[in-house]
Design an enzyme around this catalytic site. Structure first.
Site, mmCIF file in Angstrom:
data_model
loop_
_atom_site.group_PDB
_atom_site.id
_atom_site.type_symbol
_atom_site.label_atom_id
_atom_site.label_comp_id
_atom_site.label_asym_id
_atom_site.label_seq_id
_atom_site.Cartn_x
_atom_site.Cartn_y
_atom_site.Cartn_z
ATOM 1 N N GLU A 48 51.697 19.276 44.210
ATOM 2 C CA GLU A 48 51.632 18.993 42.684
ATOM 3 C C GLU A 48 52.106 17.575 42.222
ATOM 4 O O GLU A 48 51.507 17.057 41.159
ATOM 5 C CB GLU A 48 51.956 20.287 41.579
ATOM 6 N N ASP A 113 47.233 37.235 30.645
ATOM 7 C CA ASP A 113 46.345 36.360 31.382
ATOM 8 C C ASP A 113 45.169 35.619 30.613
ATOM 9 O O ASP A 113 44.871 36.901 30.091
ATOM 10 C CB ASP A 113 46.416 37.840 32.376
#
Length: 451
Positions: A48, A113
């Site tokens: 990433e 979440d």
């Protein structure tokens, strides 16, 4: 805390196989592209940090960790270093079963979440912290998640756009795609194709279900190139008009997003594909039916319910016991019925579906029906569809009419007793709601910040 389908868990399993602790460094803050880059669904083995450097216009400056054999971002606000225990057992742990937790693990959760629900507690390995380094007067960055849209929704939309060229290299049939607001990323994807042959949409669905993190997508709707795939209502109108519930729906069992609480089993269930393209020839139009189903189908397709007929049907459906609200939104072309009910006992959703199905002689019933619980607001179509996508398991909660021309989904919160045809119901999480005190404090801060 990680999901067993993702790269972090795969790395941990490799260290566990070596019987060694896994070194980690948790970097908070740094270059503004870092939080986004950390979410990018890159192929395994592609860092990433490469994506972060690409977006940043230059490489991310790195330095050696203090106590772990890793490089860490030099400009991070805070870096937490340590080692993850390799002794922990797998997820799916229930302390009520009497099994010991085991070494190197904690039973943690629930967590609010991005799904809009609290993910349920489970067993995860312990991180033994060996060092915390930080800038002077560090700022702790965070992302607010919850019922969409929150900050993470816009991060996801960036991924949708940035990753389209990469997705098209492995799925060239895709002209464009959209991750609709109500789907909370993993629950729904709309795909546009230039259709060239029968069942082309089916090929595309299966391609999506084999493409990296998109493979967890619960629901994939495929439309023709003339449909604006970024217009949720246009896509659902196409589904209503061109997707025959018994003929044009593809059901596939496989791994599901670990955060999908509606699946009958942890991380496993059934995905649903909706072929909303115009059908061509016998390969797509043929359907064999017999007996009563054939008699009912002989009366022809189900038309859209609009205008005065829609309002009359809404009024009749409102008189069904347990129904709190019923709407046939004009925005969805008269193909969809949304019903909000009082859910107080197992089977309430299925009971209302049966009652609605028995009213076809009295009221015009649209082709697609979604029954949601009392916490949904039908005046907010995206909000109601959010409950559909989140609370529905295709193999357990989908009900076809005898002829298969209509379909209804029980998208109410489930409880013990809502099992159907052997498909179980797992523990159901609460939806994320901010308390009145939190809402008051946030509202006060807007003024303090001049916003």
């Amino acid at each position: 805390h990680w999901h067993m389908h993702h790269d972090g868990a795969a790395h941990w399993r490799s260290w566990k196989a070596r019987n060694e602790r896994m070194p980690v460094a948790v970097a908070l803050g740094g270059e503004s592209v870092m939080p986004y880059a950390a979410t990018c669904p890159l192929p395994p083995g592609i860092s990433e940090l490469l994506m972060a450097g690409f977006l940043n216009g230059r490489g991310i400056e790195m330095c050696r960790g203090v106590t772990v054999p890793l490089w860490v971002p030099s400009n991070a606000e805070i870096v937490i270093e340590g080692f993850v225990s390799h002794e922990a057992g797998p997820i799916g742990y229930d302390p009520r079963g009497g099994e010991p937790l085991g070494p190197g693990a904690v039973f943690e959760g629930p967590f609010g979440d991005h799904t809009g629900f609290y993910s349920l507690p489970d067993r995860y390995p312990v991180l033994e912290v060996t060092a915390i380094t930080h800038r002077r007067d560090p700022i702790y960055p965070t992302t607010i998640v919850g019922l969409p849209p929150q900050e993470d929704y816009y991060l996801g939309k960036a991924t949708e756009r940035i990753m389209l060229p990469l997705l098209k290299t492995i799925l060239p049939d895709i002209e464009d795609y959209d991750l609709p607001l109500f789907g909370a990323f993993h629950n729904a994807a709309f795909v546009k194709i230039d259709k060239h042959y029968p069942l082309h949409a089916r090929r595309t669905m299966h391609g999506v279900w084999g493409a990296g993190q998109m493979s967890w997508t619960k629901m994939v709707a495929v439309v023709d190139r003339g449909v604006d795939v970024h217009d949720t209502y246009a896509v659902l109108r196409a589904v209503g008009e061109h997707c025959h519930p018994a003929r044009d729906v593809e059901l596939v069992r496989g791994p599901m997003d670990i955060l999908d609480h509606a699946t009958p089993f942890l991380g496993a269930g059934t995905k649903m594909g909706l072929d909303a393209t115009e059908k061509r020839g016998q390969a797509e139009q043929h359907r064999s039916v017999e007996g009563l189903a054939a008699e009912l189908c002989a009366s022809g397709p189900i038309p859209a319910v609009t205008g005065g007929a829609a309002r009359a049907s809404e009024s009749r459906f409102m008189r069904v016991p347990g129904v709190l609200d019923a709407r046939i939104p004009d925005e969805l072309g008269g193909w969809w019925l949304l019903v909000r009910i009082e859910k107080s006992a197992p089977g309430d959703g299925a009971r209302v579906i049966r009652a609605l199905g028995g009213l076809t002689e009295e009221a015009a019933l649209p082709r697609w029906t979604v029954v949601v619980g009392p916490e949904a607001d039908l005046s907010d179509i995206d909000g109601a569809l959010f409950h559909w996508a989140a609370n529905m398991s295709a193999e357990r909660d989908r009900r076809l009419s005898v002829c298969g021309r209509r379909v209804a989904f029980d998208a109410t919160p489930k409880m013990t007793g809502d099992e159907h045809e052997g498909h179980p119901v797992r523990e159901w999480p609460p939806i994320i709601r901010m308390s009145a005190e939190v809402e008051r404090r946030v509202a006060e801060r807007w003024g303090e910040l001049g916003l």
